[in-house]
Design a protein around this motif. Sequence first.
Motif, short mmCIF file in Angstrom:
data_model
loop_
_atom_site.label_atom_id
_atom_site.label_comp_id
_atom_site.label_asym_id
_atom_site.label_seq_id
_atom_site.Cartn_x
_atom_site.Cartn_y
_atom_site.Cartn_z
N UNK A 272 8.75 -25.88 -2.20
CA UNK A 272 9.99 -25.81 -2.98
C UNK A 272 9.66 -25.99 -4.46
N UNK A 273 10.33 -25.22 -5.31
CA UNK A 273 10.13 -25.30 -6.75
C UNK A 273 11.47 -25.55 -7.44
N UNK A 274 11.49 -26.53 -8.34
CA UNK A 274 12.68 -26.85 -9.13
C UNK A 274 12.31 -26.68 -10.58
N UNK B 96 9.95 -22.99 0.58
CA UNK B 96 9.66 -21.85 -0.28
C UNK B 96 10.79 -21.46 -1.22
N UNK B 97 11.83 -22.27 -1.31
CA UNK B 97 12.97 -21.94 -2.17
C UNK B 97 12.68 -22.34 -3.61
N UNK B 98 13.15 -21.53 -4.56
CA UNK B 98 13.09 -21.88 -5.98
C UNK B 98 14.51 -22.08 -6.49
N UNK B 99 14.75 -23.25 -7.11
CA UNK B 99 16.02 -23.54 -7.78
C UNK B 99 15.72 -23.60 -9.27
N UNK B 100 16.30 -22.67 -10.03
CA UNK B 100 15.95 -22.55 -11.45
C UNK B 100 17.19 -22.50 -12.32
N UNK B 101 17.22 -23.38 -13.31
CA UNK B 101 18.26 -23.35 -14.32
C UNK B 101 17.83 -22.58 -15.54
N UNK B 102 18.54 -22.78 -16.62
CA UNK B 102 18.24 -22.07 -17.86
C UNK B 102 17.90 -23.05 -18.98
N UNK B 103 17.37 -24.22 -18.58
CA UNK B 103 17.02 -25.23 -19.57
C UNK B 103 18.06 -26.32 -19.65
N UNK C 186 22.40 -39.17 -5.14
CA UNK C 186 21.33 -38.41 -5.77
C UNK C 186 21.81 -37.05 -6.27
N UNK C 187 21.06 -36.48 -7.20
CA UNK C 187 21.43 -35.20 -7.78
C UNK C 187 20.92 -34.01 -7.00
N UNK C 188 19.60 -33.88 -6.89
CA UNK C 188 18.95 -32.83 -6.11
C UNK C 188 18.05 -33.51 -5.09
N UNK C 189 18.16 -33.12 -3.83
CA UNK C 189 17.33 -33.69 -2.78
C UNK C 189 16.57 -32.58 -2.07
N UNK C 190 15.28 -32.79 -1.86
CA UNK C 190 14.47 -31.90 -1.04
C UNK C 190 13.99 -32.74 0.14
N UNK C 191 14.47 -32.42 1.34
CA UNK C 191 14.30 -33.32 2.47
C UNK C 191 13.81 -32.56 3.70
N UNK C 192 12.67 -33.00 4.22
CA UNK C 192 12.17 -32.50 5.49
C UNK C 192 12.12 -33.62 6.50
N UNK C 193 11.29 -33.45 7.51
CA UNK C 193 11.06 -34.49 8.52
C UNK C 193 9.57 -34.64 8.71
N UNK C 194 9.18 -35.70 9.42
CA UNK C 194 7.75 -35.91 9.67
C UNK C 194 7.16 -34.73 10.43
N UNK C 195 7.91 -34.20 11.40
CA UNK C 195 7.42 -33.08 12.20
C UNK C 195 7.45 -31.77 11.42
N UNK C 196 8.41 -31.64 10.50
CA UNK C 196 8.58 -30.39 9.76
C UNK C 196 8.84 -30.67 8.28
N UNK C 197 7.78 -31.01 7.54
CA UNK C 197 7.96 -31.19 6.09
C UNK C 197 8.42 -29.90 5.43
N UNK C 198 9.20 -30.04 4.38
CA UNK C 198 9.63 -28.87 3.61
C UNK C 198 8.53 -28.54 2.61
N UNK C 199 8.02 -27.34 2.66
CA UNK C 199 6.89 -27.00 1.80
C UNK C 199 7.26 -25.95 0.77
#
Length: 384
Positions: free
Chosen positions: A142-144, A73-80, A127-140
């Motif tokens: 996330x917004x970039x 549920x995290x949002x990572x936001x730049x300014x363009x 890598x630059x930005x990684x969004x990483x979960x696991x099979x048991x607990x996927x990360x849901x």
Amino acid sequence: MRTKHMKCLAGVTAVTATVLGFSAGPTAASGHHEFVVRPGESIQEAVDAAHPGDTVVVLPGTYRESVLITTPGLTLRGTGERTVLAPQSAEATGTAEATGTAPAKSASGPAAAKGPRAANACAAGGNGICVVGTEANPVDGVRIRALTVSGFTRTGVWASWTDGLSVRRVTARDNGTWGIAQERSTRAELRHNTATGNGDAGVFVANSVSEEGGATDTDGTLVADNSVSGNRIGVTVRRVRNLRIDDNTVTGNCSGIFVVGDESKPAAGAMTISGNRVVKNNKLCAATPRLSAIQGSGIVLTGSESTVVRSNVIQDNVGTTDFSGGILLYKSFVGALNTDNTVQDNLVSGNSPADLANRDTSGTGNTFTGNTCATSEPAGMCAE
């Protein structure tokens, strides 16, 4: 009771942000906070301090770090385009020689750091930005948003074991392998991004990059409205099913859109490729151990089933390789055939050696109908 808990959490978040040196304030959503990162501060520290539903805003500047996200549920936001993530120097990371494409499997969060710029598992993978979960607990969830990732040895934005990831208005340029890539993930939205100058695919969607296996269901992943140019391949989808590739502009690559299947079951396919503009993908790329040289390829299906290629504009893709032409069917690297695919109502012109080509004549149930074109292999597939 729940309101009291959220107030306490908000207080803890604000204190943490102050200690780390960036600012956090409440957003419109009750109990959620917005962390603001300025040049010279650490994006990773803000991400680590954030809770599900929080937003990390990165102000204009160049940030020499990689960011690992494991918080749902995290949002990572730049300014363009003025917010840029670029690699650290080898001296700063101490791990730049890592050879894995993805972050280390053992990592569930940032590695122990000597300082705010010490390498985490995302940096170790190049890598630059990684969004990483696991099979048991996927990360849901996330917004970039609205930033640039440039110059990483592997991938600009990498995702593994995620659900509902949304990447929008991101520029991924000049990365060594992929611009924006995901594996083992479902319901992603990759939209309004720019991917240019990456060593392999601008946008890459796969079942897994580290092992063989049948195609996996992406549960409706959407790759749409992106501008993809100057890569080896514009958009690659490998051993996946149930997704849409719509309304992208794909030009100046060696190949435009490439669907990769093999003999594994389920087969790749059950997807729709529609409304794309695939023009002048005429770079020449040398052969690799798994693929012959490519040049002048518009849309290529290999080992695919039940894929619909509809209402695209495919023009001026010209080359002399096995994969050259406008829209073509070709047996896969391991000889898997295309079956039950539909190529319909496309505008296909100026491609060479042919606008339409079925070079997988052993495949069954493939149909070409209503396509406006001048040349085909075999002859007779263009609408009169």
